[in-house]
Scaffold this motif. Structure first.
Motif, PDB file in Angstrom:
ATOM      1  N   ARG A  25       0.827  -1.207   0.000  1.00 31.45           N
ATOM      2  CA  ARG A  25       0.000   0.000   0.000  1.00 31.45           C
ATOM      3  C   ARG A  25       0.862   1.258   0.000  1.00 31.45           C
ATOM      4  O   ARG A  25       0.582   2.208  -0.745  1.00 31.45           O
ATOM      5  N   ASP A  42      -7.858   5.221  -3.925  1.00 26.39           N
ATOM      6  CA  ASP A  42      -8.650   4.359  -3.039  1.00 26.39           C
ATOM      7  C   ASP A  42      -8.894   2.975  -3.652  1.00 26.39           C
ATOM      8  O   ASP A  42      -8.675   1.950  -2.997  1.00 26.39           O
ATOM      9  N   ASP A  43      -9.325   2.966  -4.912  1.00 28.69           N
ATOM     10  CA  ASP A  43      -9.575   1.679  -5.565  1.00 28.69           C
ATOM     11  C   ASP A  43      -8.280   0.896  -5.748  1.00 28.69           C
ATOM     12  O   ASP A  43      -8.237  -0.311  -5.517  1.00 28.69           O
ATOM     13  N   SER A  46      -7.121  -0.668  -2.452  1.00 29.01           N
ATOM     14  CA  SER A  46      -7.952  -1.821  -2.089  1.00 29.01           C
ATOM     15  C   SER A  46      -7.606  -3.029  -2.943  1.00 29.01           C
ATOM     16  O   SER A  46      -7.459  -4.149  -2.431  1.00 29.01           O
ATOM     17  N   SER A  49      -4.125  -4.393  -1.991  1.00 28.33           N
ATOM     18  CA  SER A  49      -4.206  -5.096  -0.703  1.00 28.33           C
ATOM     19  C   SER A  49      -4.773  -6.498  -0.875  1.00 28.33           C
ATOM     20  O   SER A  49      -4.247  -7.463  -0.305  1.00 28.33           O
ATOM     21  N   GLU A  50      -5.835  -6.624  -1.649  1.00 30.36           N
ATOM     22  CA  GLU A  50      -6.459  -7.935  -1.859  1.00 30.36           C
ATOM     23  C   GLU A  50      -5.550  -8.861  -2.659  1.00 30.36           C
ATOM     24  O   GLU A  50      -5.406 -10.041  -2.320  1.00 30.36           O
TER      25      GLU A  50
END
Length: 151
Positions: A25, A42-43, A46, A49-50
């Motif tokens: 991140r 933001d997207d 995310s 991270s996944e």
């Protein structure tokens, strides 16, 4: 933002420290700042991270006692109209979206989140073992019906 010409690429090897997602991140945040893609932050955070969490879980060596460290790489590529977030690991398990009726279940939601946030996603096998799972985000700000750009 310069998006014409050759794609820009940034890559990071994620050592097995237990802080891989945080490192990914931070790296993504710095890279998007340099590339002036704050509206994708933001997207992208995310998705990264996944992808990294899945790779860390599924790339663990079968026998940790042999000293083999999982090899996980994060690669960000800026193309003319897309940001590609890709994570490569040595795991043999292919990505799958498990079906669950339990909305509060902690596992199995990562690829659903990636699917919801990205324009496209998929995977390719890496030689000689492993795979790369990737997701594409559009880099252009979308226009609303009132003519203003969405952040």
């Amino acid at each position: 933002m310069r998006t014409h010409g050759a794609p820009r690429t940034a890559a990071l090897r994620l050592p097995d420290t237990g802080h891989e997602c945080a490192q990914a991140r931070a790296f993504t945040n710095r890279t998007l700042t340099v590339w002036q893609l704050g509206h994708c932050r933001d997207d992208a955070l995310s998705i990264v991270s996944e992808l990294v969490a899945n790779a860390v879980v599924h790339a663990r060596p079968a026998n940790p006692a042999d000293g083999a460290e999982p090899e996980v790489w994060l690669k960000l590529t800026l193309r003319p109209h897309h940001l590609v977030c890709a994570v490569t690991d040595q795991g043999s398990a292919l990505p799958a979206c498990p079906r669950t009726t339990d909305q509060l279940h902690e596992h199995g939601r990562g690829l659903h989140i990636i699917d919801a946030l990205s324009q496209h996603w998929g995977w390719t096998r890496s030689a000689p073992t492993g795979k790369t799972v990737w997701a594409m985000l559009p880099t252009r700000r979308s226009a609303r019906t009132d003519g203003t750009a969405t952040p």
